[in-house]
Design a protein around this motif. Sequence first.
Motif, PDB file in Angstrom:
ATOM      1  N   ARG A 208      17.127  -2.557-130.028  1.00 58.05           N
ATOM      2  CA  ARG A 208      17.949  -3.765-130.236  1.00 58.05           C
ATOM      3  C   ARG A 208      18.537  -3.458-131.833  1.00 58.05           C
ATOM      4  O   ARG A 208      17.956  -3.244-132.642  1.00 58.05           O
ATOM      5  N   ILE A 209      19.786  -3.589-131.893  1.00 54.57           N
ATOM      6  CA  ILE A 209      20.497  -3.372-133.019  1.00 54.57           C
ATOM      7  C   ILE A 209      21.473  -4.421-133.337  1.00 54.57           C
ATOM      8  O   ILE A 209      22.073  -4.731-132.475  1.00 54.57           O
ATOM      9  N   ASP A 210      21.455  -4.764-134.548  1.00 59.70           N
ATOM     10  CA  ASP A 210      22.442  -5.683-135.104  1.00 59.70           C
ATOM     11  C   ASP A 210      23.291  -4.973-135.818  1.00 59.70           C
ATOM     12  O   ASP A 210      23.011  -4.247-136.679  1.00 59.70           O
ATOM     13  N   ILE A 211      24.475  -5.505-135.937  1.00 63.76           N
ATOM     14  CA  ILE A 211      25.735  -5.008-136.500  1.00 63.76           C
ATOM     15  C   ILE A 211      26.638  -6.126-137.069  1.00 63.76           C
ATOM     16  O   ILE A 211      27.165  -6.993-136.425  1.00 63.76           O
ATOM     17  N   ASP A 212      26.467  -6.488-138.368  1.00 63.98           N
ATOM     18  CA  ASP A 212      27.240  -7.481-138.896  1.00 63.98           C
ATOM     19  C   ASP A 212      28.774  -6.793-139.387  1.00 63.98           C
ATOM     20  O   ASP A 212      28.788  -5.902-139.171  1.00 63.98           O
ATOM     21  N   ARG A 213      29.131  -7.707-140.030  1.00 66.13           N
ATOM     22  CA  ARG A 213      30.733  -7.158-140.129  1.00 66.13           C
ATOM     23  C   ARG A 213      30.773  -6.250-141.457  1.00 66.13           C
ATOM     24  O   ARG A 213      31.420  -5.343-141.427  1.00 66.13           O
ATOM     25  N   ALA A 214      30.076  -6.442-142.282  1.00 67.62           N
ATOM     26  CA  ALA A 214      29.422  -5.213-143.481  1.00 67.62           C
ATOM     27  C   ALA A 214      29.414  -3.888-143.002  1.00 67.62           C
ATOM     28  O   ALA A 214      29.779  -2.978-143.065  1.00 67.62           O
ATOM     29  N   ASP A 215      28.402  -3.892-141.956  1.00 67.89           N
ATOM     30  CA  ASP A 215      27.833  -2.625-141.501  1.00 67.89           C
ATOM     31  C   ASP A 215      28.770  -2.103-140.211  1.00 67.89           C
ATOM     32  O   ASP A 215      28.863  -0.969-140.270  1.00 67.89           O
ATOM     33  N   LEU A 216      29.740  -2.921-139.849  1.00 64.29           N
ATOM     34  CA  LEU A 216      30.865  -2.674-139.007  1.00 64.29           C
ATOM     35  C   LEU A 216      31.892  -1.785-139.840  1.00 64.29           C
ATOM     36  O   LEU A 216      32.590  -0.662-139.291  1.00 64.29           O
ATOM     37  N   ASP A 217      32.204  -2.199-140.924  1.00 65.92           N
ATOM     38  CA  ASP A 217      33.269  -1.477-141.815  1.00 65.92           C
ATOM     39  C   ASP A 217      32.421  -0.361-142.352  1.00 65.92           C
ATOM     40  O   ASP A 217      33.185   0.572-142.506  1.00 65.92           O
ATOM     41  N   ALA A 218      31.141  -0.386-142.633  1.00 65.50           N
ATOM     42  CA  ALA A 218      30.633   1.048-142.778  1.00 65.50           C
ATOM     43  C   ALA A 218      30.148   1.961-142.031  1.00 65.50           C
ATOM     44  O   ALA A 218      29.751   2.968-142.370  1.00 65.50           O
ATOM     45  N   GLY A 219      30.162   1.551-140.692  1.00 71.77           N
ATOM     46  CA  GLY A 219      29.905   2.404-139.690  1.00 71.77           C
ATOM     47  C   GLY A 219      28.138   2.536-139.477  1.00 71.77           C
ATOM     48  O   GLY A 219      27.852   3.624-139.181  1.00 71.77           O
ATOM     49  N   ARG A 220      27.520   1.533-139.986  1.00 72.22           N
ATOM     50  CA  ARG A 220      25.977   1.533-139.966  1.00 72.22           C
ATOM     51  C   ARG A 220      25.538   0.733-139.136  1.00 72.22           C
ATOM     52  O   ARG A 220      26.080  -0.292-138.677  1.00 72.22           O
ATOM     53  N   VAL A 221      24.280   0.754-138.774  1.00 77.29           N
ATOM     54  CA  VAL A 221      23.479   0.019-137.813  1.00 77.29           C
ATOM     55  C   VAL A 221      22.333  -0.594-138.355  1.00 77.29           C
ATOM     56  O   VAL A 221      21.650   0.177-139.227  1.00 77.29           O
ATOM     57  N   ARG A 222      21.773  -1.572-137.720  1.00 79.85           N
ATOM     58  CA  ARG A 222      20.580  -2.128-138.184  1.00 79.85           C
ATOM     59  C   ARG A 222      19.533  -2.360-136.975  1.00 79.85           C
ATOM     60  O   ARG A 222      19.622  -2.919-136.057  1.00 79.85           O
ATOM     61  N   VAL A 223      18.632  -1.333-137.149  1.00 77.08           N
ATOM     62  CA  VAL A 223      17.565  -1.182-135.781  1.00 77.08           C
ATOM     63  C   VAL A 223      16.569  -2.296-136.194  1.00 77.08           C
ATOM     64  O   VAL A 223      15.865  -2.273-137.288  1.00 77.08           O
ATOM     65  N   VAL A 224      16.592  -3.362-135.232  1.00 86.53           N
ATOM     66  CA  VAL A 224      15.726  -4.601-135.293  1.00 86.53           C
ATOM     67  C   VAL A 224      14.247  -4.315-134.579  1.00 86.53           C
ATOM     68  O   VAL A 224      13.251  -4.555-135.036  1.00 86.53           O
ATOM     69  N   ASP A 225      14.583  -3.841-133.459  1.00 82.07           N
ATOM     70  CA  ASP A 225      13.215  -3.931-132.391  1.00 82.07           C
ATOM     71  C   ASP A 225      13.351  -2.459-131.776  1.00 82.07           C
ATOM     72  O   ASP A 225      14.331  -1.978-131.238  1.00 82.07           O
ATOM     73  N   SER A 226      12.322  -1.684-131.556  1.00 82.23           N
ATOM     74  CA  SER A 226      12.286  -0.317-130.903  1.00 82.23           C
ATOM     75  C   SER A 226      11.167  -0.451-130.050  1.00 82.23           C
ATOM     76  O   SER A 226       9.906  -0.744-130.804  1.00 82.23           O
ATOM     77  N   ILE A 227      11.154  -0.321-128.715  1.00 83.12           N
ATOM     78  CA  ILE A 227       9.948  -0.494-127.716  1.00 83.12           C
ATOM     79  C   ILE A 227       9.989   0.837-126.901  1.00 83.12           C
ATOM     80  O   ILE A 227      10.998   1.242-126.275  1.00 83.12           O
ATOM     81  N   VAL A 228       8.989   1.679-127.100  1.00 76.81           N
ATOM     82  CA  VAL A 228       8.870   2.897-126.332  1.00 76.81           C
ATOM     83  C   VAL A 228       7.693   3.045-125.364  1.00 76.81           C
ATOM     84  O   VAL A 228       6.433   2.574-125.941  1.00 76.81           O
ATOM     85  N   GLN A 229       7.841   3.603-124.334  1.00 78.73           N
ATOM     86  CA  GLN A 229       7.152   4.171-123.374  1.00 78.73           C
ATOM     87  C   GLN A 229       7.192   5.580-123.312  1.00 78.73           C
ATOM     88  O   GLN A 229       8.058   5.879-123.044  1.00 78.73           O
ATOM     89  N   ALA A 230       5.915   6.220-123.414  1.00 81.39           N
ATOM     90  CA  ALA A 230       6.048   7.658-123.467  1.00 81.39           C
ATOM     91  C   ALA A 230       5.057   8.303-122.572  1.00 81.39           C
ATOM     92  O   ALA A 230       3.869   7.818-122.991  1.00 81.39           O
ATOM     93  N   GLY A 231       5.262   9.356-121.633  1.00 82.12           N
ATOM     94  CA  GLY A 231       4.204  10.129-121.134  1.00 82.12           C
ATOM     95  C   GLY A 231       4.740  11.199-120.419  1.00 82.12           C
ATOM     96  O   GLY A 231       6.026  11.204-120.106  1.00 82.12           O
ATOM     97  N   PRO A 232       3.874  12.225-119.879  1.00 79.31           N
ATOM     98  CA  PRO A 232       2.387  11.922-120.180  1.00 79.31           C
ATOM     99  C   PRO A 232       1.830  12.267-121.294  1.00 79.31           C
ATOM    100  O   PRO A 232       2.058  13.116-122.233  1.00 79.31           O
ATOM    101  N   THR A 233       0.906  10.919-121.823  1.00 76.13           N
ATOM    102  CA  THR A 233       0.445  11.016-123.031  1.00 76.13           C
ATOM    103  C   THR A 233      -0.966  10.278-122.978  1.00 76.13           C
ATOM    104  O   THR A 233      -1.123   9.414-122.165  1.00 76.13           O
ATOM    105  N   GLY A 234      -1.998  10.731-123.742  1.00 74.22           N
ATOM    106  CA  GLY A 234      -3.356  10.353-123.393  1.00 74.22           C
ATOM    107  C   GLY A 234      -3.233   8.739-124.221  1.00 74.22           C
ATOM    108  O   GLY A 234      -2.785   8.499-125.380  1.00 74.22           O
ATOM    109  N   CYS A 235      -3.902   7.882-123.547  1.00 73.66           N
ATOM    110  CA  CYS A 235      -4.266   6.560-123.967  1.00 73.66           C
ATOM    111  C   CYS A 235      -5.042   6.628-125.285  1.00 73.66           C
ATOM    112  O   CYS A 235      -5.976   7.348-125.430  1.00 73.66           O
TER     113      CYS A 235
END
Length: 353
Positions: free
Chosen positions: A279-306
Amino acid sequence: MGDRREPPEGTPEGGSNDDEFRSVVFDESFVKAARIQELSAQERLAGAFGRATRMRGWGWFGSLPRQAVILLLLVAMAFAAAVYFGVSSPHGQAVPPSGAQLTSVVTPLSPSATVGAVPDPAHPFAALPTGYADGQGGFNMPPASSTAHFGGTDVQRALDSVQHYLVVSELTPATLTANETGQVRELLTTGELAQYDDSVNTPRDDQHHAATGWMVRFDPGQVALATDTVKVNGAVQVGELDPSTLEITADHTLVYALRPAGTTSDHSVTLYSVRREVRIDIDRADLDAGRVRVVDSIVQAGPTGCGTVQSDYLQPMLATAAGVHPSTPPAVNPADHSRPAWQTCGVLGPITR
């Protein structure tokens, strides 16, 4: 009568009266405000006052020692100057937003059996179902439609920034297997840079400082890309967090073809699946600067040991490795976006569309 430049009591011990205030400079307005009236001869003879002069217009300041009065005035003048220059500074820009702190979770998906190599290393993705595209072609960016408070042009600019971030953080070989972190950093809002630097320099599994929360990456001493191509399938949604902030959610399944670092054997190529919901939030200042604010990152990855710690790098299990997992874990299909990604370790199920 003595010299009028000297105080009536004479020069104090230990030095001249001038030495005491040598560093103090008074401007013309200051001098005019502090009017001094000479006492009459009768008043001096009467001894009604212990000092030869009195100051008008100072109120309770007159009862304070001269050093205290001057100190208070200098402090007031310094404060006024600070306020003036802070308000009228030609740079007059707002302080960058601090940004919401990134919250991230990486969930391992353990193989149900021994990890196998792909049957055709020349075409490692041949067994994938339809719907997967090469690289950013699988992002499925939505049309730039206007929202309640943002026009279509602004939405397009936000989507371009998000796509750029996704490419750099999920698809770029330098990020994936060469410990490159600068390209991702350049795209983040100023308020998140300190957290990002801390995550990269001292990653830890505390849901806020995992390097793998910001990007997909593998330990170059352990893992190499069998091909630079990454297969992608998923979607991007656009909404508003508030009237001044766009909220964009990217939910994709990415499939990488990996082999052990330092080998070129075609018989050791393994597919590794990552479902990444960001989930990424972008306010008007970030929009002008071409930047992003990464708020949530949820990853499922495998095969990986529990139980594998993956705060610094994702830890894929490659060909011939055996799965280690709880006795009755749930089967998880990393391509099933209808189920929440935030859950405990599960068994890697077949990849379907």
